[in-house]
Write a protein that holds these residues in place. Structure first.
Motif, PDB file in Angstrom:
ATOM      1  N   VAL A 534      62.431  20.462  47.416  1.00 39.40           N
ATOM      2  CA  VAL A 534      61.918  20.668  48.873  1.00 39.40           C
ATOM      3  C   VAL A 534      60.955  21.624  49.297  1.00 39.40           C
ATOM      4  O   VAL A 534      60.453  21.722  50.421  1.00 39.40           O
ATOM      5  N   TRP A 535      60.693  22.492  48.312  1.00 37.96           N
ATOM      6  CA  TRP A 535      59.964  23.801  48.690  1.00 37.96           C
ATOM      7  C   TRP A 535      58.387  23.350  48.884  1.00 37.96           C
ATOM      8  O   TRP A 535      57.750  23.724  49.908  1.00 37.96           O
ATOM      9  N   PRO A 536      57.690  22.410  48.279  1.00 43.28           N
ATOM     10  CA  PRO A 536      56.502  21.992  48.602  1.00 43.28           C
ATOM     11  C   PRO A 536      56.411  21.431  50.320  1.00 43.28           C
ATOM     12  O   PRO A 536      55.550  21.561  50.790  1.00 43.28           O
ATOM     13  N   ALA A 537      57.417  20.750  50.415  1.00 38.18           N
ATOM     14  CA  ALA A 537      57.845  20.261  51.992  1.00 38.18           C
ATOM     15  C   ALA A 537      57.917  21.457  52.909  1.00 38.18           C
ATOM     16  O   ALA A 537      56.999  21.297  54.019  1.00 38.18           O
ATOM     17  N   SER A 541      54.945  22.013  55.801  1.00 37.79           N
ATOM     18  CA  SER A 541      55.284  22.357  57.229  1.00 37.79           C
ATOM     19  C   SER A 541      54.604  23.349  57.803  1.00 37.79           C
ATOM     20  O   SER A 541      54.544  23.434  59.094  1.00 37.79           O
ATOM     21  N   LEU A 542      54.311  24.383  57.152  1.00 36.55           N
ATOM     22  CA  LEU A 542      53.643  25.503  57.688  1.00 36.55           C
ATOM     23  C   LEU A 542      52.111  25.363  57.855  1.00 36.55           C
ATOM     24  O   LEU A 542      51.581  26.207  58.474  1.00 36.55           O
ATOM     25  N   ARG A 543      51.603  24.493  57.016  1.00 37.03           N
ATOM     26  CA  ARG A 543      50.021  24.126  57.169  1.00 37.03           C
ATOM     27  C   ARG A 543      49.302  23.946  58.647  1.00 37.03           C
ATOM     28  O   ARG A 543      48.588  24.575  58.858  1.00 37.03           O
ATOM     29  N   ALA A 544      50.303  23.002  59.307  1.00 34.79           N
ATOM     30  CA  ALA A 544      49.671  22.800  60.898  1.00 34.79           C
ATOM     31  C   ALA A 544      49.821  24.038  61.700  1.00 34.79           C
ATOM     32  O   ALA A 544      48.832  24.479  62.585  1.00 34.79           O
ATOM     33  N   GLU A 545      50.966  24.876  61.515  1.00 31.45           N
ATOM     34  CA  GLU A 545      51.171  25.965  62.183  1.00 31.45           C
ATOM     35  C   GLU A 545      50.561  27.438  61.837  1.00 31.45           C
ATOM     36  O   GLU A 545      49.755  28.243  62.576  1.00 31.45           O
ATOM     37  N   ALA A 546      50.492  27.593  60.515  1.00 33.86           N
ATOM     38  CA  ALA A 546      50.085  28.802  59.987  1.00 33.86           C
ATOM     39  C   ALA A 546      49.334  28.464  58.733  1.00 33.86           C
ATOM     40  O   ALA A 546      50.001  28.799  57.705  1.00 33.86           O
ATOM     41  N   SER A 551      48.987  29.140  52.864  1.00 37.50           N
ATOM     42  CA  SER A 551      48.149  29.392  51.333  1.00 37.50           C
ATOM     43  C   SER A 551      48.919  30.770  50.816  1.00 37.50           C
ATOM     44  O   SER A 551      48.618  30.708  49.376  1.00 37.50           O
ATOM     45  N   LEU A 552      49.437  31.418  51.521  1.00 40.17           N
ATOM     46  CA  LEU A 552      50.121  32.734  50.835  1.00 40.17           C
ATOM     47  C   LEU A 552      51.453  32.330  49.902  1.00 40.17           C
ATOM     48  O   LEU A 552      51.623  32.771  48.693  1.00 40.17           O
ATOM     49  N   LEU A 553      52.004  31.114  50.294  1.00 42.16           N
ATOM     50  CA  LEU A 553      53.259  30.771  49.608  1.00 42.16           C
ATOM     51  C   LEU A 553      52.831  29.450  48.511  1.00 42.16           C
ATOM     52  O   LEU A 553      53.985  29.206  47.620  1.00 42.16           O
ATOM     53  N   GLU A 554      51.589  29.347  48.422  1.00 43.94           N
ATOM     54  CA  GLU A 554      51.318  28.415  47.271  1.00 43.94           C
ATOM     55  C   GLU A 554      51.402  29.048  45.804  1.00 43.94           C
ATOM     56  O   GLU A 554      51.827  28.142  44.716  1.00 43.94           O
ATOM     57  N   ILE A 590      58.514  31.577  58.001  1.00 43.84           N
ATOM     58  CA  ILE A 590      59.242  30.789  56.732  1.00 43.84           C
ATOM     59  C   ILE A 590      60.698  30.668  56.888  1.00 43.84           C
ATOM     60  O   ILE A 590      60.862  29.394  56.560  1.00 43.84           O
ATOM     61  N   ALA A 591      61.236  31.512  57.530  1.00 49.40           N
ATOM     62  CA  ALA A 591      62.752  31.158  57.828  1.00 49.40           C
ATOM     63  C   ALA A 591      62.871  30.134  58.568  1.00 49.40           C
ATOM     64  O   ALA A 591      63.718  28.970  58.405  1.00 49.40           O
ATOM     65  N   GLY A 592      62.282  29.881  59.586  1.00 47.48           N
ATOM     66  CA  GLY A 592      62.106  28.777  60.505  1.00 47.48           C
ATOM     67  C   GLY A 592      61.633  27.452  59.808  1.00 47.48           C
ATOM     68  O   GLY A 592      62.258  26.166  60.030  1.00 47.48           O
ATOM     69  N   ALA A 593      60.798  27.238  58.886  1.00 47.49           N
ATOM     70  CA  ALA A 593      60.241  26.224  58.063  1.00 47.49           C
ATOM     71  C   ALA A 593      61.591  25.948  57.259  1.00 47.49           C
ATOM     72  O   ALA A 593      61.793  24.587  57.257  1.00 47.49           O
ATOM     73  N   ILE A 594      62.027  26.637  56.594  1.00 49.17           N
ATOM     74  CA  ILE A 594      63.289  26.389  55.653  1.00 49.17           C
ATOM     75  C   ILE A 594      64.235  25.699  56.569  1.00 49.17           C
ATOM     76  O   ILE A 594      65.026  24.798  56.230  1.00 49.17           O
ATOM     77  N   ARG A 595      64.492  26.429  57.581  1.00 42.51           N
ATOM     78  CA  ARG A 595      65.699  25.772  58.634  1.00 42.51           C
ATOM     79  C   ARG A 595      65.465  24.373  59.139  1.00 42.51           C
ATOM     80  O   ARG A 595      66.309  23.487  59.106  1.00 42.51           O
TER      81      ARG A 595
END
Length: 651
Positions: A534-537, A541-546, A551-554, A590-595
């Motif tokens: 689920v990490w790619p998801a 989920s961060l692409r629209a907001e940040a 790109s840092l997490l790729e 990042i924590a919010g996206a994981i949650r």
């Protein structure tokens, strides 16, 4: 013919009712010939300030010997009242006693004229006494012009300044005077004076009427005697209680007691009928407010003191009735009635109708449910408690641990942060569980929830319930309740007893979550492999907001997942990207996206690893794609087609 007040005003110190401190001090000063040159009498209207000044003047200038004087001009505390000086002082014709109204003689010119007259010697007595009524009305310039004369008058001159507002008198003037504060007389003292005057004038008046007149005088002897004279003019020498009620416009005792009884019993209709009787009688409604307020105050004071105090005593029958009602009426009702009366009086000053405000105050006092205030609610509770204990409705208790928590028992100690996610409890849309010994008697069709919460630095606690208002229990107890509820749900599925849905779930609250919102886990236990899927998801989920953060997490990959902590690893060549991701704002995103994606709150840790070590956890299990497979996937993704090679040119 002189008024009752002038005919029966005190002539000697012995005739004065009350004011013992003033009488004793002035009597000793006269006897010892130590009379001061200036006095300041302070008190409300009708307390005897001017009368006391005239008694002092008569005592100093009495020319008779029957009262104990030592010859013509001798001072005495018992002036005879028969000599020329005493008679002229009593009739306000004495040349040695000068009364001035400072309200109309308050200019500098008036004070200059006074200073010129002060130099003249007394005509027939030993002292010349100047009485200034309403002394506070003198202007500042007049006080300054009068100050030197007041400080050093001629030996035969005495000044008496009478005022109702001592705060308006210059401090330099107060310092040069002996000040006496006249207390307001009580109802009993005024009633005694009225009875004495009535007997002297052969006026027949019952004790109830005397008490009512004394109460209406509000601490003024002059007002009381003036009312008595008005009653004599109204009804003759025989005054009845009804005459007093008609002249004063006051309410009788029965009406006051009946209004309070209607309030205490919650009978708003009787309270309105009392208002109607009062209005039909033609009495002043504003006056009734004052009478009702005084009656309610008497009830409150009687309740607090446990008996009728002397200042409220009227007659034995009236006192007994007041004490009986005070013992019967609830104290909260009396206090609320006083507050409502005060509010109604304020509204009347603003122009509100008196009858409407009276009816509104009585109806609100009788029915607290109409007033949405805390005190009204307390009054309703007190009324319910006074009717005896009521049978409490049956409550649906939960598990034994939750029942103990509701009773106020402290939660048992819980361990620190759990070593893993809560045990899975699979949600299901199935019939509600039947009551079981473990889960209690929760009604069918209700959602069974075990909520776990942890605040930073505090042990975790949880609430397990199927009803609102869950008490706090430990994590283990909540988990046990949730597990048993899920088992009951599963058992009920087999029987298909009720189509109503029931859900057993566990909620975990992350202190760092915005607003402290819980994230519900439906039994998904994360592992490094499952999280890698689920990490790619999470990144998407961060692409629209940040988009920059995405790109840092790729280049990052989950490296470890244990004890509710996630480790993200970057290759050593991407150290700059790791430092940017460590920014607090980025860490929170990042924590919010994981949650949001996984429903789990994880602690984040970042590290750098060798480039060959940063691979997806599932990469080893994925077979390598051939060139043809790669071309085919590319064509499928981008809806492309393969073009045939161009023919070679022939030379």
């Amino acid at each position: 013919m002189a008024s009752l007040y002038r005919r029966h005003r005190p002539r000697t110190f012995a005739d004065v009712v009350g004011q013992e401190h003033v009488v004793r001090t002035l009597s000793n000063a006269v006897q010892q010939d130590r009379v001061h040159h200036a006095y300041l009498f302070v008190g409300s209207r009708g307390t005897g300030k001017t009368s006391m000044a005239k008694i002092l003047a008569a005592s100093l200038n009495c020319q008779g010997e029957a009262g104990g004087g030592s010859g013509p001009g001798g001072p005495t505390v018992t002036p005879c009242g028969a000599c020329e000086s005493c008679v002229s002082i009593a009739s306000a014709t004495s040349l040695d006693v000068v009364e001035m109204d400072a309200a109309s003689n308050n200019s500098v010119d008036d004070i200059r004229d006074l200073r010129e007259r002060v130099g003249y010697a007394p005509v027939g007595g030993r002292h010349k006494v100047y009485i200034l009524d309403e002394a506070h009305m003198l202007t500042t310039a007049a006080w300054n012009a009068f100050l030197k004369t007041l400080e050093e008058p001629p030996p035969h001159t005495i000044f008496v300044l009478a005022t109702t507002e001592a705060n308006k008198v210059l401090p330099t003037v107060v310092d040069r005077c002996h000040r006496f504060d006249f207390a307001r007389p009580g109802v009993a003292q005024i009633a005694a004076v009225l009875r004495r005057v009535a007997d002297a004038e052969s006026i027949e008046i019952p004790d109830e009427a005397v008490a009512l007149v004394a109460r209406a005088a509000t601490g003024s002897f002059r007002d009381a005697l003036g009312t008595l004279e008005q009653l004599v003019a109204y009804s003759g020498s025989a005054v009845a209680l009804e005459d007093v009620l008609a002249v004063l416009g006051a309410a009788d005792a029965d009406l006051l007691f009946g209004a309070v009884d209607a309030v205490a019993s919650g009978d708003a209709a009787s309270a309105l009928r009392a208002c109607a009787r009062l209005a039909d009688s033609g009495r002043d409604l504003g006056r009734f407010f004052g009478d009702l307020e005084a009656h309610a105050r008497g009830l409150m004071v009687t309740q607090v003191l446990g008996g009728v105090p002397p200042e409220l005593s009227v007659t034995p029958e009236q006192d007994e009735r007041l004490a009986e009602q005070a013992a019967r009426v609830n104290g909260a009702d009396i206090v609320r009635l006083l507050e409502l009366i005060a509010g109604a009086l304020r509204a009347m000053k603003d122009g509100a109708d008196a009858r409407t405000q009276l009816e509104l105050a009585l109806v609100k006092a009788a029915t607290p449910g109409l007033e949405p205030s805390v005190k009204a609610l307390l009054a309703r509770i007190e009324r319910l408690e006074s009717r005896g204990p009521a049978t409490a409705p049956a409550r649906h208790d939960l598990a034994p641990a939750t029942a103990a928590g509701r009773a106020g028992a402290p939660a048992s100690p819980a361990p620190a942060t759990p070593t893993g996610p809560p045990a899975p409890t699979t949600p299901t849309a199935s019939p509600a569980p039947a009551p079981s010994p473990a889960y209690g008697s929760a009604p069918a069709g209700r959602t069974a929830v075990a909520i776990t919460a942890q605040v930073e630095g505090q042990p975790p606690v949880a609430a397990a319930t199927s009803l609102p208002g869950a008490p706090l229990v430990t994590v283990q107890e909540a988990q046990q309740v949730a597990d048993e509820a899920a088992a009951a749900v599963a058992a009920e599925i087999a029987t298909e007893a009720d189509p109503s849905p029931a859900v057993a779930a566990v909620a975990v609250v992350d202190p760092a979550a915005p607003g402290g919102e819980p994230s519900f886990s439906a039994g998904v236990e994360l592992s490094l492999e499952s999280f890698g899927e689920v990490w790619p998801a999470v990144v998407d989920s961060l692409r629209a907001e940040a988009p920059m953060l995405a790109s840092l997490l790729e280049d990052a990959q989950p490296a470890a997942l244990a004890d509710q902590g996630l480790t993200l690893a970057w290759p050593e060549s991407s150290a700059f990207l790791k430092r940017k991701a460590e920014d607090p704002a980025n860490r929170e995103l990042i924590a919010g996206a994981i949650r949001a994606v996984t429903g789990s709150s994880l602690r984040l840790a970042y590290e750098l690893r060798a480039d060959h070590e940063v691979v997806a956890p599932t990469a080893a299990a994925q077979p390598a794609l051939s060139e043809e497979e790669l071309v085919k996937r590319f064509m499928d993704e981008f809806d492309a087609e393969e073009l045939p090679p161009e023919p070679e040119e022939q030379t």
